[in-house]
Design an enzyme around this catalytic site. Structure first.
Site, mmCIF file in Angstrom:
data_model
loop_
_atom_site.group_PDB
_atom_site.id
_atom_site.type_symbol
_atom_site.label_atom_id
_atom_site.label_comp_id
_atom_site.label_asym_id
_atom_site.label_seq_id
_atom_site.Cartn_x
_atom_site.Cartn_y
_atom_site.Cartn_z
ATOM 1 C CG ASP A 68 87.529 -74.408 41.884
ATOM 2 O OD1 ASP A 68 86.552 -74.858 42.518
ATOM 3 O OD2 ASP A 68 88.712 -74.699 42.157
ATOM 4 N NE ARG A 85 91.850 -84.021 38.240
ATOM 5 C CZ ARG A 85 92.865 -83.533 37.545
ATOM 6 N NH1 ARG A 85 93.410 -84.236 36.585
ATOM 7 N NH2 ARG A 85 93.343 -82.348 37.806
ATOM 8 C CG ASP A 128 89.185 -76.604 39.262
ATOM 9 O OD1 ASP A 128 87.974 -76.708 38.951
ATOM 10 O OD2 ASP A 128 89.743 -77.387 40.038
ATOM 11 C CB THR A 174 95.793 -90.846 43.668
ATOM 12 O OG1 THR A 174 94.390 -90.523 43.630
ATOM 13 C CG2 THR A 174 96.180 -91.245 45.089
#
Ligand code: PRP
Ligand code: URA
Length: 209
Positions: free
Chosen positions: A203, A104, A200, A108
């Protein structure tokens, strides 16, 4: 219209609570992602067709059931989807594995594709796209659009946590796709993260941050 199932099984809900906990380290996080993937896979394979076979038991010959030779493929969306692959293969070891790399853009929030390698005979297969997080839905929508270009038999999306925004977007873009989830959370925050979510996923699986 595809089916949408949010799984409320106690084992999934318990494991998900540990997964959400910020204090859970990468090793345990990976184990839990894999275990939850196995439990979701169990439900997502419920409609596999069966054929009748003859089996010789130690006592006699009997009619029994076997999976009717259905060909499956698992396609993780990189990176975080990789965490679900072993858990899927634990139940469907003969499935082929394809990979789609999407990242991603942090500004944006749009997915950017950097890798795509799918099984050569994917048009003969039912495809399970796996990614723990369905946030805006952009990554799953894009990955499924790439896979559809190759004409697979049917596609199911298996995720762990979805935001309502992502679920609605995925339903609208690909109404034929069945969607299996462990939780439907409250919302997205301004950075496109699921609230309450788990942070995340990539991660936390790979320890990069
Ligand atoms: C995460 C996650 C999904 C995606 C979901 O991946 O694993 O693929 O975001 O967000 P979306 O629904 O808004 O598209 P990310 O792009 O962070 O890449 P990573 O797995 O490599 O960390
Ligand atoms: N990707 C993640 O890994 N987590 C989120 O909450 C949203 C997108």
């Amino acid at each position: 219209m595809g089916k949408i199932l949010v799984m409320d099984h106690p084992l999934i809900q318990h494991k998900l609570s540990i997964l959400r906990d910020v204090a859970t380290g990468s090793k345990e996080f990976r184990t839990l992602i894999s275990e939850i993937a196995t439990l979701i896979c169990y439900e997502a394979t419920r409609d596999l067709p069966l054929a009748e076979i003859d089996v010789q038991t130690p006592i006699c010959t009997t009619k029994a059931k076997a999976i009717a030779g259905k060909k499956l493929a698992v396609v993780p969306i990189l990176r975080a989807g990789l965490g679900m692959v072993d858990g899927m293969l634990a139940l469907v070891p003969s499935a082929r594995v394809g990979h789609i790399g999407l990242d991603r853009d942090p500004d944006t929030l749009m997915p950017v594709e950097y890798y795509c390698k799918l099984p050569a005979d994917i048009e003969e297969r039912e495809v399970f796209v796996v990614d723990p997080m369905l946030a805006t839905g952009g990554s799953a929508i894009d990955a499924i659009a790439q896979i559809k270009k190759r004409g697979p038999k049917h596609i199911k999306f298996l995720g762990i946590i979805a935001a309502p925004e992502g679920l609605n977007a995925l339903k609208e873009a690909h109404p034929d796709v069945d969607i299996y989830l462990a939780a439907l959370d409250e919302k997205l925050n301004d950075h496109g993260y699921i609230v309450p979510g788990l942070g995340d996923a990539g991660d936390r699986i790979f320890g990069t941050k």
